[in-house]
Design an enzyme around this catalytic site. Sequence first.
Site, mmCIF file in Angstrom:
data_model
loop_
_atom_site.group_PDB
_atom_site.id
_atom_site.type_symbol
_atom_site.label_atom_id
_atom_site.label_comp_id
_atom_site.label_asym_id
_atom_site.label_seq_id
_atom_site.Cartn_x
_atom_site.Cartn_y
_atom_site.Cartn_z
ATOM 1 N N ARG J 88 0.835 -1.208 0.000
ATOM 2 C CA ARG J 88 0.000 0.000 0.000
ATOM 3 C C ARG J 88 0.872 1.262 0.000
ATOM 4 O O ARG J 88 0.508 2.269 -0.597
ATOM 5 C CB ARG J 88 -0.955 0.003 1.196
ATOM 6 C CG ARG J 88 -2.012 -1.092 1.213
ATOM 7 C CD ARG J 88 -2.794 -1.246 -0.063
ATOM 8 N NE ARG J 88 -3.778 -2.324 -0.017
ATOM 9 C CZ ARG J 88 -3.508 -3.603 -0.324
ATOM 10 N NH1 ARG J 88 -2.314 -4.004 -0.686
ATOM 11 N NH2 ARG J 88 -4.483 -4.499 -0.286
ATOM 12 N N GLU J 91 2.129 1.659 -3.402
ATOM 13 C CA GLU J 91 1.030 2.163 -4.227
ATOM 14 C C GLU J 91 0.858 3.671 -4.052
ATOM 15 O O GLU J 91 0.581 4.389 -5.012
ATOM 16 C CB GLU J 91 -0.258 1.430 -3.838
ATOM 17 C CG GLU J 91 -1.462 1.787 -4.694
ATOM 18 C CD GLU J 91 -2.672 0.938 -4.322
ATOM 19 O OE1 GLU J 91 -2.562 -0.309 -4.391
ATOM 20 O OE2 GLU J 91 -3.705 1.503 -3.946
ATOM 21 N N SER J 114 14.427 15.358 2.019
ATOM 22 C CA SER J 114 15.467 14.415 2.428
ATOM 23 C C SER J 114 14.877 13.168 3.063
ATOM 24 O O SER J 114 13.949 13.246 3.878
ATOM 25 C CB SER J 114 16.424 15.078 3.423
ATOM 26 O OG SER J 114 17.443 14.168 3.788
#
Lengths: 147, 147, 147, 147, 147, 147, 147, 147, 147, 147
Positions: J88, J91, J114
Amino acid sequence: MNRNDVTEMIIEAKVRKGLKWEAVAERVGQSKEWTTAACLGQMTLTEQQAATVVEIFGLPPEAARWLQVVPYKGSLPTAVPTDPLIYRFYELVSVYGTTFKELIHEEFGDGIMSAIDFRMDLQREADPKGDRVSITMSGKFLPYKTY
Amino acid sequence: MNRNDVTEMIIEAKVRKGLKWEAVAERVGQSKEWTTAACLGQMTLTEQQAATVVEIFGLPPEAARWLQVVPYKGSLPTAVPTDPLIYRFYELVSVYGTTFKELIHEEFGDGIMSAIDFRMDLQREADPKGDRVSITMSGKFLPYKTY
Amino acid sequence: MNRNDVTEMIIEAKVRKGLKWEAVAERVGQSKEWTTAACLGQMTLTEQQAATVVEIFGLPPEAARWLQVVPYKGSLPTAVPTDPLIYRFYELVSVYGTTFKELIHEEFGDGIMSAIDFRMDLQREADPKGDRVSITMSGKFLPYKTY
Amino acid sequence: MNRNDVTEMIIEAKVRKGLKWEAVAERVGQSKEWTTAACLGQMTLTEQQAATVVEIFGLPPEAARWLQVVPYKGSLPTAVPTDPLIYRFYELVSVYGTTFKELIHEEFGDGIMSAIDFRMDLQREADPKGDRVSITMSGKFLPYKTY
Amino acid sequence: MNRNDVTEMIIEAKVRKGLKWEAVAERVGQSKEWTTAACLGQMTLTEQQAATVVEIFGLPPEAARWLQVVPYKGSLPTAVPTDPLIYRFYELVSVYGTTFKELIHEEFGDGIMSAIDFRMDLQREADPKGDRVSITMSGKFLPYKTY
Amino acid sequence: MNRNDVTEMIIEAKVRKGLKWEAVAERVGQSKEWTTAACLGQMTLTEQQAATVVEIFGLPPEAARWLQVVPYKGSLPTAVPTDPLIYRFYELVSVYGTTFKELIHEEFGDGIMSAIDFRMDLQREADPKGDRVSITMSGKFLPYKTY
Amino acid sequence: MNRNDVTEMIIEAKVRKGLKWEAVAERVGQSKEWTTAACLGQMTLTEQQAATVVEIFGLPPEAARWLQVVPYKGSLPTAVPTDPLIYRFYELVSVYGTTFKELIHEEFGDGIMSAIDFRMDLQREADPKGDRVSITMSGKFLPYKTY
Amino acid sequence: MNRNDVTEMIIEAKVRKGLKWEAVAERVGQSKEWTTAACLGQMTLTEQQAATVVEIFGLPPEAARWLQVVPYKGSLPTAVPTDPLIYRFYELVSVYGTTFKELIHEEFGDGIMSAIDFRMDLQREADPKGDRVSITMSGKFLPYKTY
Amino acid sequence: MNRNDVTEMIIEAKVRKGLKWEAVAERVGQSKEWTTAACLGQMTLTEQQAATVVEIFGLPPEAARWLQVVPYKGSLPTAVPTDPLIYRFYELVSVYGTTFKELIHEEFGDGIMSAIDFRMDLQREADPKGDRVSITMSGKFLPYKTY
Amino acid sequence: MNRNDVTEMIIEAKVRKGLKWEAVAERVGQSKEWTTAACLGQMTLTEQQAATVVEIFGLPPEAARWLQVVPYKGSLPTAVPTDPLIYRFYELVSVYGTTFKELIHEEFGDGIMSAIDFRMDLQREADPKGDRVSITMSGKFLPYKTY
């Protein structure tokens, strides 16, 4: 226009005009191996070589400039080539890769065979059991050095 | 024990005993190119060749059987080799792949250079600007036929 | 125009004209297997075969030249094919690959079945439980040789 | 112990005992093609077949159970096989993949050749120009249906 | 024009005309699952189905022929799908793949669930905690056979 | 010891003891689908479920703890599965992926079918033309929301 | 024992003994860059260097032989490195790759910067805004030649 | 028009006009390294820099806007570059990757060399044995911090 | 026209008109995060939102329909992103992936953080040592359930 | 012993002893996010932190040294993670990647967030519709600079 466009124009013109790489090479004044690689977008031509190639293939004038630009090299569409002729060379690297490594290191020590300071010659080798392709490669040995 | 184990035993024994491939080849009675490839698990040995290799490297007796089994070929751990020496050969296929294709087809028509009915010879080529690696490959041309 | 363009023109014309590969093959004078592969850009045609194909599909005249050029072979867009019919053949290689290897080596020793000196025949095999696809492949055995 | 261990034990025993797949198949009572695939971990054996295989190769008794378990199929270590013999079959799929597709669809309509309801026979085909490998494959045609 | 072009024309027309797959399916006379897959270039239509689809989406007449050609199947641009909805199905194969295998083999023995002799039905399942997607798949079991 | 070790012990014990997943599930008190996935290292067990599984398979006591740890999920060794049974499910995602997407969006709008709030049932479906595998999946629809 | 084993022994001993690469390099008598690469299995040592390394790290005597064998080079487990420090170098190649190419060709013409006849020096560069890593690379320019 | 279009226009104009990156950089007022990367679509220009670049290369006015948009960085078409010059840099990362890591951590502790707060200088280094490419890189060290 | 075309038109218009995502979001009436994702082809708009977007960017009327179609999601051209800004997020998943997993499971048990029922907020965080990017993500926890 | 061995020992001890990351973190004196990542082999510990971790998990004394060695970072076995929880996050990068890029550049100009000067906090967010996972990330903005 970019270098790929020029390569495609050369291939198309070669088919249309029925030219031979050997004849192209003779006019360019280099070996057929280097000349073919150059016309296929892998080597850089001098101004005069480019002018000859433009004339042979009937390319537009600006193609001459592109032929003198260093190309982004690598002539194959996939990491493992699908064409059977080219795959056989990949197979030789796969099967004989560690053999190349062992024998070159045994003879020369740590280093590589240069693929830059390199020349090659491809010939028909007559053989009663069926003619053979004979390829001679020569690359400078470059030793790793300590520092 | 499997063929990979035998290959590793050979490599280990070669380092331990400080052997040279050229000397191994002489005793096996074949070229150094074929012999090295065979010892590295890429070729199949006869009973006598296997016996010689077992003796040279001090392998366990059952290794002789494995050396006579046709190996699963392919000597490299990745599709694109990371070792610089071997990569240069991959680079030659990448840069000159379409050139090999054009020139072999121009000379022989549609077909391939066999990587099976194939032999090769690797030599040092003395050169004042730095010695060179010279490799001569010879593979039978196999034509595609219509049917 | 390049060979891919010619292949696409053939596919488009075949659909438009409702042609059958078997009928094309008959006019070309070769098997339906070779002829289909040739029209799909995998084989090289003779001048006369090319002329016939140009006529059958109503291609522009310059297509005849391209059909006589050795194509860059490999007909699939991905290394593992997504089309279910073609995938089944890939699956056969995956499941039976080591079986092919064992049985060919058992019968012939170390070497390969040529995919170049090769022919094949695809037929319907009537079967009361559902007709079957029958494919006969014949490839020359090429032995690895020592050198 | 798992099925891979059993496969490795079979391969090791076959080399050690110098057995032939054809002889194994005769005792198992199936074709050499199916029997080899089964011993290499691609097919499922009946209790009796498993007992025979255990006896032939001198496997430990619990191997009999594993031979009756449906294996996780796929016999190759890489998606594109590196072994030259197996690669030639992959090459046939690559070069002839779209030809298989066109001809099966032309004869049968939309559907596939089953790789499950499938059998195959591999034979030596004597030929004065060099013996050939002949493979006959037969797979049930399975039509796509509308619903 | 090729089948991909037809698929894109269908998708574009569907958006432009605000059509529903369910309504398309009703006019085609097949399930919404099969009809959608067919319109998205995964199934082959009969002459009459093709004519209906051409009419519904206002496609050019030659599209009708392409809809009757067996398409090169596989609807996704990457081996691992990036779209979250489609990925969840890939995830189910990844997480439950070995479970599918164990349970089908436990019930049926060695073989597969056909993805060809296959149908499926997708419905809304009302649920007070949030409606659910319910998918019923039915594929013929195909047993591996010995030979 | 880690969760993979526990999974392998379960698989080995299942073969050795000749157990059925259905019987295991009954004792665990969950469906055969969930129980199989859990035993194959894809789901997390409660203390009591873990104790039952340890007893059924005769696992060492510390395995009980590992069965209650959330596993790193994903049961397949390659992104595209090689096993034919599992590949067919991958093929369904490939062929029907865009169809799933279209129909779920048509019915529910933008969102996904959950692979987490999910259950499934796998049954034999008797059929005179050959029994079928019937799988019913139910996943909560989760809508994308604006914010 | 193989070269990888020796590399792992070196890494383990370095941690156990709390050694610094700079100190190792001083005793080996080469730069810290070359010495580190050599100890990590990327360079070949002379007999004396190997003896020193064996002594420093307390390696078994046979390790000395392995340190003198040319290693299979390539120090990273994946083609795109996952470690953030190493990835930044990969990113520099990705972002500046075409810039390197343009500027080297502009200055030198077609050819490459050798990665074999190469040396490098890595230093801390004091900076009030935060110290910097300064790396100076020097590789021989190797021109492509016509032939 | 998008940023890629602008990059291609710059490359094309550079060839057509025979410009040098060094001269471009001088007019832009930055180093040749930064300027080349910027023109090749890897850096973002200020309004004034963009105006200068538009003028130098004779770009259409709207190109000025695109040059000020932050580009999607990464200049290479494949993860492992095929061009020999660029590949040598990839090879340096592969061979020296773990060496960079060890030495930077030895000097600075855990952290990275920034590829963002970074500058570099590429020069010809005269050498009687053949001129060398000298590259000096300077990147701020960024330490990992605990929190 | 398809959704990708609309996305490209939006990007082009945004550059040409010098618009800000924050201003676009305000007129659309949603957060800048959701609105940007939607305009970049990752979310589905309502009729009114689509009308607003068409007006803001001066899109052709039919674009409004496409903005209401659920897009094929996934905004990146490669599985591992090459752009440094986006790569840093991939790196966080790589470095902290198992940490996310451990801590979410420790707090919630087995399940996932939804990427669908999800919202996020990106802000500048003033800091004397250099301003920071602050991102707050909130996703519903979805538990795996037994069945 | 190497760092991976230490990580596995920690995971094994954590399961065996039933420890919580939150409790570990409290004793180490850092956040639970950093501490978990450190224990999972992604961060470097000080001498004192290492001693605490060795004590908590009952590790062998030499583990303390390894915990102070900078690890080779990257915690996932595949480039695209298979575990649903971790996927997830991947994704989110795939769907929102270009959104992150647009909004950070809009606010800060060209540069990155960063992943080194970075901290994060993961909390349960109570919600009557189902509790949520709330993650706050803070990374220093690093601007690209001209030079």
